[in-house]
Design a protein around this motif. Structure first.
Motif, PDB file in Angstrom:
ATOM      1  N   GLU A  19       0.832  -1.211   0.000  1.00 59.85           N
ATOM      2  CA  GLU A  19       0.000   0.000   0.000  1.00 59.85           C
ATOM      3  C   GLU A  19       0.861   1.254   0.000  1.00 59.85           C
ATOM      4  OE1 GLU A  19      -3.384   2.000  -0.458  1.00 59.85           O
ATOM      5  OE2 GLU A  19      -3.336  -0.202  -0.204  1.00 59.85           O
ATOM      6  N   ARG A  20       1.955   1.232   0.723  1.00 61.86           N
ATOM      7  CA  ARG A  20       2.805   2.414   0.789  1.00 61.86           C
ATOM      8  C   ARG A  20       3.424   2.739  -0.570  1.00 61.86           C
ATOM      9  NH1 ARG A  20       8.147   3.308   1.347  1.00 61.86           N
ATOM     10  NH2 ARG A  20       8.577   1.072   1.604  1.00 61.86           N
ATOM     11  N   LEU A  21       3.870   1.714  -1.276  1.00 58.38           N
ATOM     12  CA  LEU A  21       4.497   1.928  -2.579  1.00 58.38           C
ATOM     13  C   LEU A  21       3.479   2.072  -3.707  1.00 58.38           C
ATOM     14  CD1 LEU A  21       7.461  -0.626  -2.302  1.00 58.38           C
ATOM     15  CD2 LEU A  21       7.553   1.865  -2.031  1.00 58.38           C
ATOM     16  N   GLY A  22       2.301   1.500  -3.500  1.00 60.34           N
ATOM     17  CA  GLY A  22       1.247   1.628  -4.505  1.00 60.34           C
ATOM     18  C   GLY A  22       1.385   0.679  -5.686  1.00 60.34           C
ATOM     19  N   HIS A  23       2.020  -0.479  -5.476  1.00 61.29           N
ATOM     20  CA  HIS A  23       2.110  -1.469  -6.557  1.00 61.29           C
ATOM     21  C   HIS A  23       2.377  -2.844  -5.956  1.00 61.29           C
ATOM     22  CE1 HIS A  23       6.479  -1.501  -6.011  1.00 61.29           C
ATOM     23  NE2 HIS A  23       6.515  -0.185  -6.196  1.00 61.29           N
ATOM     24  N   PHE A  24       2.217  -3.867  -6.799  1.00 64.70           N
ATOM     25  CA  PHE A  24       2.571  -5.222  -6.376  1.00 64.70           C
ATOM     26  C   PHE A  24       4.082  -5.311  -6.181  1.00 64.70           C
ATOM     27  CE2 PHE A  24      -1.379  -6.297  -8.860  1.00 64.70           C
ATOM     28  CZ  PHE A  24      -2.128  -6.708  -7.770  1.00 64.70           C
ATOM     29  N   VAL A  25       4.505  -6.257  -5.343  1.00 72.08           N
ATOM     30  CA  VAL A  25       5.926  -6.444  -5.066  1.00 72.08           C
ATOM     31  C   VAL A  25       6.321  -7.886  -5.357  1.00 72.08           C
ATOM     32  CG1 VAL A  25       6.203  -4.548  -3.425  1.00 72.08           C
ATOM     33  CG2 VAL A  25       5.320  -6.773  -2.629  1.00 72.08           C
ATOM     34  N   ASP A  26       7.620  -8.138  -5.346  1.00 70.39           N
ATOM     35  CA  ASP A  26       8.130  -9.412  -5.847  1.00 70.39           C
ATOM     36  C   ASP A  26       7.949 -10.583  -4.898  1.00 70.39           C
ATOM     37  OD1 ASP A  26       9.965  -8.500  -3.975  1.00 70.39           O
ATOM     38  OD2 ASP A  26      11.705  -9.257  -5.082  1.00 70.39           O
ATOM     39  N   ALA A  27       7.665 -10.297  -3.615  1.00 70.42           N
ATOM     40  CA  ALA A  27       7.557 -11.368  -2.635  1.00 70.42           C
ATOM     41  C   ALA A  27       6.589 -10.948  -1.539  1.00 70.42           C
ATOM     42  CB  ALA A  27       8.929 -11.698  -2.043  1.00 70.42           C
ATOM     43  N   TYR A  28       6.115 -11.894  -0.774  1.00 70.10           N
ATOM     44  CA  TYR A  28       5.214 -11.596   0.336  1.00 70.10           C
ATOM     45  C   TYR A  28       5.825 -10.510   1.224  1.00 70.10           C
ATOM     46  CZ  TYR A  28       1.634 -15.271  -0.082  1.00 70.10           C
ATOM     47  OH  TYR A  28       0.563 -16.033  -0.473  1.00 70.10           O
ATOM     48  N   ASP A  29       5.021  -9.467   1.451  1.00 72.03           N
ATOM     49  CA  ASP A  29       5.397  -8.370   2.349  1.00 72.03           C
ATOM     50  C   ASP A  29       6.712  -7.709   1.929  1.00 72.03           C
ATOM     51  OD1 ASP A  29       3.153  -9.138   3.902  1.00 72.03           O
ATOM     52  OD2 ASP A  29       4.391 -10.638   4.933  1.00 72.03           O
ATOM     53  N   GLY A  30       7.009  -7.746   0.608  1.00 79.57           N
ATOM     54  CA  GLY A  30       8.273  -7.214   0.134  1.00 79.57           C
ATOM     55  C   GLY A  30       8.200  -5.751  -0.258  1.00 79.57           C
ATOM     56  N   GLU A  31       9.321  -5.244  -0.772  1.00 83.36           N
ATOM     57  CA  GLU A  31       9.400  -3.849  -1.201  1.00 83.36           C
ATOM     58  C   GLU A  31      10.092  -3.698  -2.552  1.00 83.36           C
ATOM     59  OE1 GLU A  31      11.154  -1.422   1.806  1.00 83.36           O
ATOM     60  OE2 GLU A  31       9.379  -1.525   3.107  1.00 83.36           O
ATOM     61  N   HIS A  32      10.395  -4.812  -3.209  1.00 79.55           N
ATOM     62  CA  HIS A  32      11.136  -4.761  -4.464  1.00 79.55           C
ATOM     63  C   HIS A  32      10.251  -5.145  -5.647  1.00 79.55           C
ATOM     64  CE1 HIS A  32      14.881  -4.075  -2.355  1.00 79.55           C
ATOM     65  NE2 HIS A  32      14.675  -5.154  -1.602  1.00 79.55           N
ATOM     66  N   LEU A  33      10.734  -4.816  -6.826  1.00 79.15           N
ATOM     67  CA  LEU A  33      10.065  -5.164  -8.074  1.00 79.15           C
ATOM     68  C   LEU A  33      10.900  -6.193  -8.825  1.00 79.15           C
ATOM     69  CD1 LEU A  33       9.200  -1.539  -9.189  1.00 79.15           C
ATOM     70  CD2 LEU A  33       7.476  -3.319  -8.750  1.00 79.15           C
ATOM     71  N   ASP A  34      10.218  -7.074  -9.552  1.00 79.14           N
ATOM     72  CA  ASP A  34      10.920  -7.836 -10.576  1.00 79.14           C
ATOM     73  C   ASP A  34       9.964  -8.038 -11.748  1.00 79.14           C
ATOM     74  OD1 ASP A  34       9.850 -10.609 -10.952  1.00 79.14           O
ATOM     75  OD2 ASP A  34      10.404 -10.903  -8.859  1.00 79.14           O
ATOM     76  N   ALA A  35      10.534  -8.352 -12.911  1.00 78.06           N
ATOM     77  CA  ALA A  35       9.760  -8.337 -14.150  1.00 78.06           C
ATOM     78  C   ALA A  35       8.691  -9.418 -14.209  1.00 78.06           C
ATOM     79  CB  ALA A  35      10.699  -8.470 -15.340  1.00 78.06           C
ATOM     80  N   SER A  36       8.787 -10.450 -13.371  1.00 77.20           N
ATOM     81  CA  SER A  36       7.769 -11.501 -13.419  1.00 77.20           C
ATOM     82  C   SER A  36       6.389 -10.992 -13.022  1.00 77.20           C
ATOM     83  CB  SER A  36       8.178 -12.675 -12.517  1.00 77.20           C
ATOM     84  OG  SER A  36       8.169 -12.289 -11.155  1.00 77.20           O
ATOM     85  N   LEU A  37       6.329  -9.858 -12.323  1.00 78.87           N
ATOM     86  CA  LEU A  37       5.022  -9.275 -11.978  1.00 78.87           C
ATOM     87  C   LEU A  37       4.244  -8.882 -13.221  1.00 78.87           C
ATOM     88  CD1 LEU A  37       6.212  -6.985  -9.040  1.00 78.87           C
ATOM     89  CD2 LEU A  37       4.984  -9.163  -8.838  1.00 78.87           C
ATOM     90  N   LEU A  38       4.945  -8.687 -14.332  1.00 78.28           N
ATOM     91  CA  LEU A  38       4.265  -8.341 -15.585  1.00 78.28           C
ATOM     92  C   LEU A  38       3.400  -9.486 -16.103  1.00 78.28           C
ATOM     93  CD1 LEU A  38       7.343  -6.678 -17.309  1.00 78.28           C
ATOM     94  CD2 LEU A  38       5.320  -5.472 -16.428  1.00 78.28           C
ATOM     95  N   LEU A  39       3.597 -10.693 -15.575  1.00 82.65           N
ATOM     96  CA  LEU A  39       2.843 -11.848 -16.044  1.00 82.65           C
ATOM     97  C   LEU A  39       1.556 -12.073 -15.271  1.00 82.65           C
ATOM     98  CD1 LEU A  39       5.782 -14.360 -16.591  1.00 82.65           C
ATOM     99  CD2 LEU A  39       4.491 -13.127 -18.330  1.00 82.65           C
ATOM    100  N   LEU A  40       1.301 -11.270 -14.268  1.00 77.57           N
ATOM    101  CA  LEU A  40       0.090 -11.483 -13.463  1.00 77.57           C
ATOM    102  C   LEU A  40      -1.175 -11.370 -14.298  1.00 77.57           C
ATOM    103  CD1 LEU A  40       0.984  -9.590 -10.145  1.00 77.57           C
ATOM    104  CD2 LEU A  40       1.045 -12.065 -10.600  1.00 77.57           C
ATOM    105  N   ALA A  41      -1.167 -10.485 -15.287  1.00 75.38           N
ATOM    106  CA  ALA A  41      -2.337 -10.372 -16.166  1.00 75.38           C
ATOM    107  C   ALA A  41      -2.364 -11.521 -17.168  1.00 75.38           C
ATOM    108  CB  ALA A  41      -2.338  -9.031 -16.888  1.00 75.38           C
ATOM    109  N   ASP A  42      -1.205 -11.900 -17.682  1.00 74.70           N
ATOM    110  CA  ASP A  42      -1.141 -12.962 -18.690  1.00 74.70           C
ATOM    111  C   ASP A  42      -1.699 -14.276 -18.156  1.00 74.70           C
ATOM    112  OD1 ASP A  42      -0.042 -14.044 -21.306  1.00 74.70           O
ATOM    113  OD2 ASP A  42       1.041 -15.292 -19.860  1.00 74.70           O
TER     114      ASP A  42
END
Length: 620
Positions: free
Chosen positions: A477-500
């Motif tokens: 919620e603080r960052l305003g986007h999905f993150v790479d792991a449970y309760d995480g704070e980082h991004l990785d490109a695999s999040l782009l597949l959530l819609a796919d």
């Protein structure tokens, strides 16, 4: 020997570099400017001067008999057809085939044409795909002089093979197989590496230690004709997009070349230890079957209508799982079902451009990567819905897949190494958890298709509950986007597949915010990194090609098609001269890095082209 690079000793000239005047690759001499030939049993990499610089015999993961690509410390590891005083080269595939043609021109207006292929066609109701390379050399201009240097090595470059000769053949006792060269060139000319005038076509068949029942010329003539017909027939039935047909066809053929016919395994790439960036120790052996990577390949080929690859791959998977039951499944296996792939280093090879070590085996087999369960189910799902298939999925097949679903439920929220195979840390990775959800979701759909109402309700309810738990833990919620792991704070490109995979909708504000954040954090111009947070080897230095394609698809899914098309056209321009891609690209130079050809990258090309292309109906 072909002319070495200026300032480099002849023995260390890079095997993928071009001649002084090669117009195709001179401007990009630092890229992996290689072509691929193969037939489902073996595959070979050929550089712009028609040198075979990589080929493992008798199968994809065997000893690299031709290993010049990775700088053997001994002379050899290649198969050279050298035109004396060569000045320039041209190279192309015969359209819609895996047959490679190279034309070499010398400074005196003499020229030759070399046709390379591995026979593949139907014969007596089966596929004929021997452990064989075939080469035809034709004089096409003037009075060329050539020599033939056939110099395989053994034990990954450590020693030369024993050889024997006959009146029309040479035998090589390689590490894992005996190969015979049958030819209509006088054998002493090849044994001694002598130059001679090429005044008629020459034919060379490097295959099993058996006598040809016909002449090399007749064998190559008929095999070439049948092989061309096979590939053109295979391509003819692909459901290609209206736009970008040639790149899609080349990518599809290359993916097909990465499937091992005997078992259905699909390898991640044909090479080992081409580093992800200059001087890095990020170099791995990719000549094995990652269940995830292979599932991506299957889904891409399915979209093109090439469903036989799916059927063969599912056969491979079920052969693995028949002994597993409801137990954890490793992420990677050997092409004949090996579960353990212990990693070691090849002492006889200095590595790509001298950048070692060269690794044999891959310790990722020891890891836990929980997305594999969803990967297998997603790759199998079309079996139950595609009415074209002779052997569609049934209740028994569904029961076998349910073991994957049970493991997905058990492992969805357990820490793992993730799809990027971190060797030094574990977490509950978003992509792994989401793929476990996808396994349950697809099982519900399959059960519904089969009329198994109780099972459909069970898997539906489990999928809904798992989706709710995952969603709460991957949104920051603080960052305003999905993150790479449970309760995480980082991004990785695999999040782009959530819609796919259907975990969220493409127009979901949360997904759009995540796509925007990824573009800002991981984007480098028209390229995308998989992540930027330091891992076991420091911060990544090159972009990951499939991630760039994922980002392009995500842009399209969120309504930004113009930007997506521009980025896609840019990526097409980054392909090597023969239309192929490695794993990584250096954003500053466009240089290719990582194992080659990379199935992930070619999958991304196909999937993105299918999403972005205008429809046939709109143009006719």
């Amino acid at each position: 020997m072909p002319m070495p690079l200026e300032g480099m000793p002849e023995s260390r000239a890079r095997p993928d570099d071009t001649g002084p005047g090669d117009s195709n690759t001179r401007a990009n001499a630092q890229t992996l400017a290689l072509g691929v030939i193969g037939n489902g049993s073996i595959a070979a990499l050929i550089d712009g001067m028609a040198r075979i610089v990589w080929c493992c015999l008798p199968r994809f993961d065997s000893d690299a008999s031709f290993c010049a690509l990775l700088s053997p410390q001994r002379e050899g590891g290649d198969w050279i057809i050298e035109l004396e005083h060569v000045e320039r080269a041209e190279q192309e595939y015969l359209p819609n085939t895996a047959v490679l043609v190279t034309r070499l021109y010398d400074r005196h207006d003499n020229a030759i044409e070399i046709t390379d292929f591995a026979p593949r066609h139907r014969s007596r109701g089966r596929f004929y795909h021997p452990v064989m390379l075939a080469r035809r050399i034709r004089p096409i201009q003037g009075k060329p002089r050539i020599r033939i240097l056939l110099r395989p090595l053994c034990d990954y470059g450590a020693r030369a093979p024993e050889t024997t000769s006959g009146s029309n053949h040479l035998r090589f006792l390689l590490s894992d197989v005996i190969q015979r060269l049958t030819t209509d060139v006088a054998v002493p000319l090849i044994e001694r590496g002598l130059f001679f005038h090429l005044d008629r076509p020459a034919h060379l068949v490097f295959g099993p230690d058996e006598t040809l029942v016909t002449s090399p010329a007749d064998f190559i003539h008929s095999s070439l004709e049948y092989t061309i017909a096979y590939w053109r027939d295979w391509v003819r039935y692909l459901s290609i997009p209206y736009e970008w047909q040639e790149p899609v066809i080349r990518a599809a053929i290359t993916l097909k070349l990465c499937q091992y016919e005997a078992t259905g395994a699909i390898i991640a790439a044909l090479t080992t230890s081409i580093p992800e960036a200059p001087g890095t120790r990020r170099n791995w052996d990719y000549r094995y079957c990652w269940l995830r990577d292979a599932a991506f390949v299957v889904r891409a080929l399915n979209r093109l209508g090439a469903t036989r690859s799916m059927e063969e791959y599912i056969r491979y998977v079920f052969n693995i799982f028949s002994a597993e039951g409801d137990h954890e499944v490793g992420p990677v296996f050997g092409i004949t079902f090996e579960r353990e792939l212990p990693e070691r280093e090849a002492a006889g090879l200095d590595g790509y451009r001298g950048m070692g070590p060269v690794r044999i085996g891959n310790d990722a087999w020891r890891q836990r990567q929980n997305d594999v369960y969803g990967s297998v189910v997603l790759a199998s799902a079309q079996l139950f819905f595609d009415q074209r298939l002779e052997n569609r999925g049934d209740a028994r097949t569904f029961q076998r897949l349910e073991s994957m679903g049970r493991m997905a439920l058990r492992m969805a929220e357990e820490p793992d190494a993730g799809l990027w195979e971190f060797r030094g840390r574990a977490a509950v990775h978003t992509y792994s958890a989401a793929m476990c959800w996808a396994a349950c979701d697809r099982l519900a759909h399959i059960a519904t298709e089969l009329g198994l109402k109780d099972r459909a309700r069970y898997w539906h309810d489990e999928a809904v509950a798992l989706h709710e738990r995952i969603s709460k833990r991957i949104w920051n919620e603080r960052l305003g986007h999905f993150v790479d792991a449970y309760d995480g704070e980082h991004l990785d490109a695999s999040l782009l597949l959530l819609a796919d995979i259907g975990f969220v909708r493409g127009r979901d504000p949360r997904f759009i915010a995540t796509v925007d954040a990824i573009g800002k954090a991981l984007g480098r111009g028209d390229y995308l990194f998989r992540y930027i947070a330091p891992d076991d080897f420091g911060a990544p230095e090159t972009s990951f090609n499939i991630c760039t394609f994922w980002y392009i698809e995500a842009l399209a899914a969120t309504g930004r098609k113009r930007r997506a098309r521009l980025m896609f056209e840019h990526m097409l321009a980054q392909r090597n001269p023969l239309g192929l891609l490695s794993e990584d690209i250096a954003p500053g130079t466009g240089e290719h890095w990582g194992n080659f050809p990379q199935t992930y990258s070619l999958v991304g090309l196909i999937q993105t082209a299918m999403r972005l292309s205008r429809r046939w109906e709109d143009e006719l």
